[in-house]
Scaffold this motif. Structure first.
Motif: not given
Length: 125
Positions: A71-92
């Motif tokens: 459960w923790q792994l899934k939660k952290l993977e979801k958080e990582l995906t969101q962070t990567k998405s935010q990073l790509s938005q910043y870069q855009e």
């Protein structure tokens, strides 16, 4: 990890053999007092039953821990995906976190400078 699993298996088999030898050596009948009654059963059944019950409890705790970690792994993977998405938005938008950090540091330097100048004004009569 593979070697650790083999050692766990060897230790488990050794413990099972130890319990079996101990149980076979104690075959006399004993009185067991339950919450609602009393009975006479062979000590071998008490020993083996206790070992099996202990193994069951440890196994259930291990399964619970495994589900919790998944459960923790899934939660952290979801958080990582969101962070990567935010990073790509910043870069855009050309607002990389580095430039944000640099501007924050500049503001902190300006604030420190103004604080120092206010302190020197207070000290000067």
């Amino acid at each position: 990890m593979k070697v650790r699993g083999q050692w766990n298996l060897i230790l488990g088999l050794f413990f099972a053999l130890l319990v079996a030898v101990f149980a076979v050596a104690n075959v006399s009948s004993v009185t067991v007092h339950y919450l609602l009654g009393v009975s006479e059963i062979p000590l071998i059944i008490v020993i083996v039953g206790s070992a099996l019950l202990g193994g069951l409890v440890v196994g259930m705790l291990g399964i619970f821990r495994q589900y919790k970690l998944q459960w923790q792994l899934k939660k952290l993977e979801k958080e990582l995906t969101q962070t990567k998405s935010q990073l790509s938005q910043y870069q855009e938008k050309d607002l990389s976190p580095i430039s944000i950090t640099e501007s924050t540091e500049q503001k902190e330097d300006q604030l420190a400078e103004s604080t120092r100048s206010e302190e020197t004004e207070k000290k000067t009569p």
